[in-house]
Design a protein around this motif. Structure first.
Motif, PDB file in Angstrom:
ATOM      1  N   ILE A 162       0.862  -1.182   0.000  1.00 28.78           N
ATOM      2  CA  ILE A 162       0.000   0.000   0.000  1.00 28.78           C
ATOM      3  C   ILE A 162       0.899   1.234   0.000  1.00 28.78           C
ATOM      4  O   ILE A 162       1.776   1.384   0.856  1.00 28.78           O
ATOM      5  CB  ILE A 162      -0.917   0.027   1.230  1.00 28.78           C
ATOM      6  CG1 ILE A 162      -1.754  -1.250   1.303  1.00 28.78           C
ATOM      7  CG2 ILE A 162      -1.832   1.262   1.191  1.00 28.78           C
ATOM      8  CD1 ILE A 162      -2.589  -1.370   2.568  1.00 28.78           C
ATOM      9  N   ALA A 163       0.699   2.108  -0.974  1.00 28.55           N
ATOM     10  CA  ALA A 163       1.457   3.351  -1.089  1.00 28.55           C
ATOM     11  C   ALA A 163       0.613   4.489  -0.537  1.00 28.55           C
ATOM     12  O   ALA A 163      -0.522   4.690  -0.981  1.00 28.55           O
ATOM     13  CB  ALA A 163       1.825   3.619  -2.545  1.00 28.55           C
ATOM     14  N   ALA A 164       1.149   5.227   0.421  1.00 29.66           N
ATOM     15  CA  ALA A 164       0.398   6.315   1.049  1.00 29.66           C
ATOM     16  C   ALA A 164       1.156   7.630   0.941  1.00 29.66           C
ATOM     17  O   ALA A 164       2.391   7.669   1.006  1.00 29.66           O
ATOM     18  CB  ALA A 164       0.120   5.995   2.518  1.00 29.66           C
ATOM     19  N   GLY A 165       0.397   8.701   0.772  1.00 27.69           N
ATOM     20  CA  GLY A 165       0.983  10.037   0.690  1.00 27.69           C
ATOM     21  C   GLY A 165      -0.113  11.080   0.689  1.00 27.69           C
ATOM     22  O   GLY A 165      -1.297  10.774   0.853  1.00 27.69           O
ATOM     23  N   ARG A 166       0.293  12.335   0.463  1.00 26.15           N
ATOM     24  CA  ARG A 166      -0.674  13.430   0.491  1.00 26.15           C
ATOM     25  C   ARG A 166      -1.275  13.714  -0.881  1.00 26.15           C
ATOM     26  O   ARG A 166      -2.431  14.082  -0.993  1.00 26.15           O
ATOM     27  CB  ARG A 166       0.012  14.709   0.996  1.00 26.15           C
ATOM     28  CG  ARG A 166       0.412  14.687   2.455  1.00 26.15           C
ATOM     29  CD  ARG A 166       0.780  16.098   2.902  1.00 26.15           C
ATOM     30  NE  ARG A 166       1.243  16.141   4.276  1.00 26.15           N
ATOM     31  CZ  ARG A 166       2.514  16.077   4.641  1.00 26.15           C
ATOM     32  NH1 ARG A 166       3.445  15.931   3.716  1.00 26.15           N
ATOM     33  NH2 ARG A 166       2.861  16.130   5.907  1.00 26.15           N
ATOM     34  N   ASP A 167      -0.469  13.580  -1.923  1.00 27.00           N
ATOM     35  CA  ASP A 167      -0.857  14.014  -3.264  1.00 27.00           C
ATOM     36  C   ASP A 167      -1.503  12.859  -4.027  1.00 27.00           C
ATOM     37  O   ASP A 167      -0.832  11.926  -4.472  1.00 27.00           O
ATOM     38  CB  ASP A 167       0.384  14.515  -4.008  1.00 27.00           C
ATOM     39  CG  ASP A 167       0.053  15.216  -5.313  1.00 27.00           C
ATOM     40  OD1 ASP A 167      -0.932  14.822  -5.960  1.00 27.00           O
ATOM     41  OD2 ASP A 167       0.789  16.140  -5.699  1.00 27.00           O
ATOM     42  N   ALA A 168      -2.825  12.928  -4.187  1.00 27.91           N
ATOM     43  CA  ALA A 168      -3.552  11.840  -4.835  1.00 27.91           C
ATOM     44  C   ALA A 168      -3.124  11.637  -6.279  1.00 27.91           C
ATOM     45  O   ALA A 168      -3.079  10.501  -6.773  1.00 27.91           O
ATOM     46  CB  ALA A 168      -5.053  12.102  -4.757  1.00 27.91           C
ATOM     47  N   SER A 169      -2.799  12.724  -6.976  1.00 19.53           N
ATOM     48  CA  SER A 169      -2.409  12.593  -8.379  1.00 19.53           C
ATOM     49  C   SER A 169      -1.065  11.889  -8.510  1.00 19.53           C
ATOM     50  O   SER A 169      -0.865  11.067  -9.421  1.00 19.53           O
ATOM     51  CB  SER A 169      -2.366  13.972  -9.050  1.00 19.53           C
ATOM     52  OG  SER A 169      -1.406  14.805  -8.443  1.00 19.53           O
ATOM     53  N   ARG A 170      -0.137  12.178  -7.633  1.00 17.96           N
ATOM     54  CA  ARG A 170       1.157  11.501  -7.667  1.00 17.96           C
ATOM     55  C   ARG A 170       1.033  10.051  -7.196  1.00 17.96           C
ATOM     56  O   ARG A 170       1.734   9.165  -7.687  1.00 17.96           O
ATOM     57  CB  ARG A 170       2.177  12.250  -6.817  1.00 17.96           C
ATOM     58  CG  ARG A 170       2.539  13.628  -7.369  1.00 17.96           C
ATOM     59  CD  ARG A 170       3.533  14.350  -6.500  1.00 17.96           C
ATOM     60  NE  ARG A 170       4.844  13.735  -6.532  1.00 17.96           N
ATOM     61  CZ  ARG A 170       5.888  14.169  -5.821  1.00 17.96           C
ATOM     62  NH1 ARG A 170       5.743  15.219  -5.001  1.00 17.96           N
ATOM     63  NH2 ARG A 170       7.051  13.564  -5.908  1.00 17.96           N
ATOM     64  N   LEU A 171       0.136   9.802  -6.265  1.00 13.37           N
ATOM     65  CA  LEU A 171      -0.082   8.435  -5.808  1.00 13.37           C
ATOM     66  C   LEU A 171      -0.604   7.553  -6.938  1.00 13.37           C
ATOM     67  O   LEU A 171      -0.244   6.378  -7.038  1.00 13.37           O
ATOM     68  CB  LEU A 171      -1.088   8.426  -4.652  1.00 13.37           C
ATOM     69  CG  LEU A 171      -0.577   8.844  -3.275  1.00 13.37           C
ATOM     70  CD1 LEU A 171      -1.749   8.994  -2.313  1.00 13.37           C
ATOM     71  CD2 LEU A 171       0.432   7.839  -2.726  1.00 13.37           C
TER      72      LEU A 171
END
Length: 309
Positions: A162-171
């Motif tokens: 699972i990849a998590a971060g703030r930027d949905a477009s980059r995710l």
């Protein structure tokens, strides 16, 4: 020779003349530097922000690089604490802290990938007994090291990443690298049932993610190992005490000191082979060493800057 020389914490390195290097001990050799990555570790050590920084000036930064030895062979070398790093035409390496590279290896690609790739590689190989099939959450997955961590976890047989971060477009772009699932921090409770967290973020976001994750776990007695690797969101995290009582959570770190140097070095050949063999995607941008002042302060574009002659 020419080198990038740092004279204080508050100014970028200057490209200027510097005395030629010389060996001082057994196992050392003077080498030609072909490519050296401008890593977060390099910047933080040079500016005094990293715990291993010694604050001695003048300093030629650069913690690693691809070099040509006196016999003409290509090596990837990791430097010990030194005032003469790899941001120079030539430097001194301890041959015992280097590995020969495969025939035809791309110096820029190797220099860009080894440092960020090593963070997850060593964490999964040397800090825990990682087993194929385990589920992994990567906090800060859109960064250079996080992107590589997705691929490293898959290479080691992770059952679900699972990849998590703030930027949905980059995710969204990370599924192409092998991520089975993507989540923003607002959705972190949906990543609850993992076995391992690789945390490149720390700070408030990491602390804020713990309780939602732990309370959402199907079995709170199932072990969860949280590996603290980077601190892009802050050096300190206000961990709630309930996080340590409400679930079987273990928080450990992976980095210089918590992993012996010999363990890092033992992993270098396999990581170098994976990078050289295109098993791991690498985003690199070659920049002339003469442009160090501009590169030092350049905005993060997602590509790892690699300094070349």
């Amino acid at each position: 020779m020419r080198a990038a020389v740092l004279s204080s914490f508050d100014a970028p390195p200057a490209y200027r003349d510097h005395p030629d290097p010389a060996t001082t001990g057994d196992g050392e050799m003077v080498v030609e530097v072909l490519a050296a990555g401008l890593h977060h570790l390099t910047r933080s050590k040079a500016t005094g922000a990293h715990y291993s920084s010694n604050g001695v000036f003048p300093l030629v930064p650069g913690v690693d690089g691809v070099v040509r030895d006196p016999a003409g062979r290509l090596r990837y070398a990791v430097l010990d604490d030194t005032s003469l790093g790899t941001f120079a035409d030539r430097t001194v390496i301890d041959v015992r802290r280097s590995v020969l590279l495969p025939e035809g290896a791309d110096p820029v690609r190797i220099a860009a990938a080894m440092n960020p790739g090593m963070s997850s590689w060593v964490a999964l190989r040397r800090r825990i007994a990682f087993q194929p099939g385990q589920r992994v959450l990567i906090l800060g997955a859109t960064g250079n090291a996080g992107r590589m961590a997705i691929q490293v976890a898959k290479l080691f047989g992770a059952g679900h990443v699972i990849a998590a971060g703030r930027d949905a477009s980059r995710l969204a772009a990370l599924t192409a690298l092998g991520a089975d699932e993507i989540r923003t921090f607002d959705e972190i409770q949906h990543a609850a049932d993992v076995d391992v967290v690789l945390d490149y973020v720390w700070g408030e976001p990491a602390a804020g993610a713990m309780i939602p994750m732990l309370t959402a776990r199907a079995d709170r007695t199932a072990p969860l190992t949280w590996i603290q690797i980077g601190s892009m969101a802050g050096a300190s995290a206000p961990i709630p005490s309930a996080a340590l009582r409400a679930a079987r959570l273990q928080i450990i770190g992976s980095g210089i000191g918590s992993v012996p140097a010999r363990d890092f070095l033992a992993e270098l050949p396999q990581l170098a082979a994976a990078v050289a063999g295109d098993t791991i995607e690498v985003r690199a941008k070659a920049v002339p060493l003469a442009d160090i002042a501009r590169a030092w302060t350049a905005a993060d574009t997602g590509d790892r800057i690699v300094l070349v002659p």
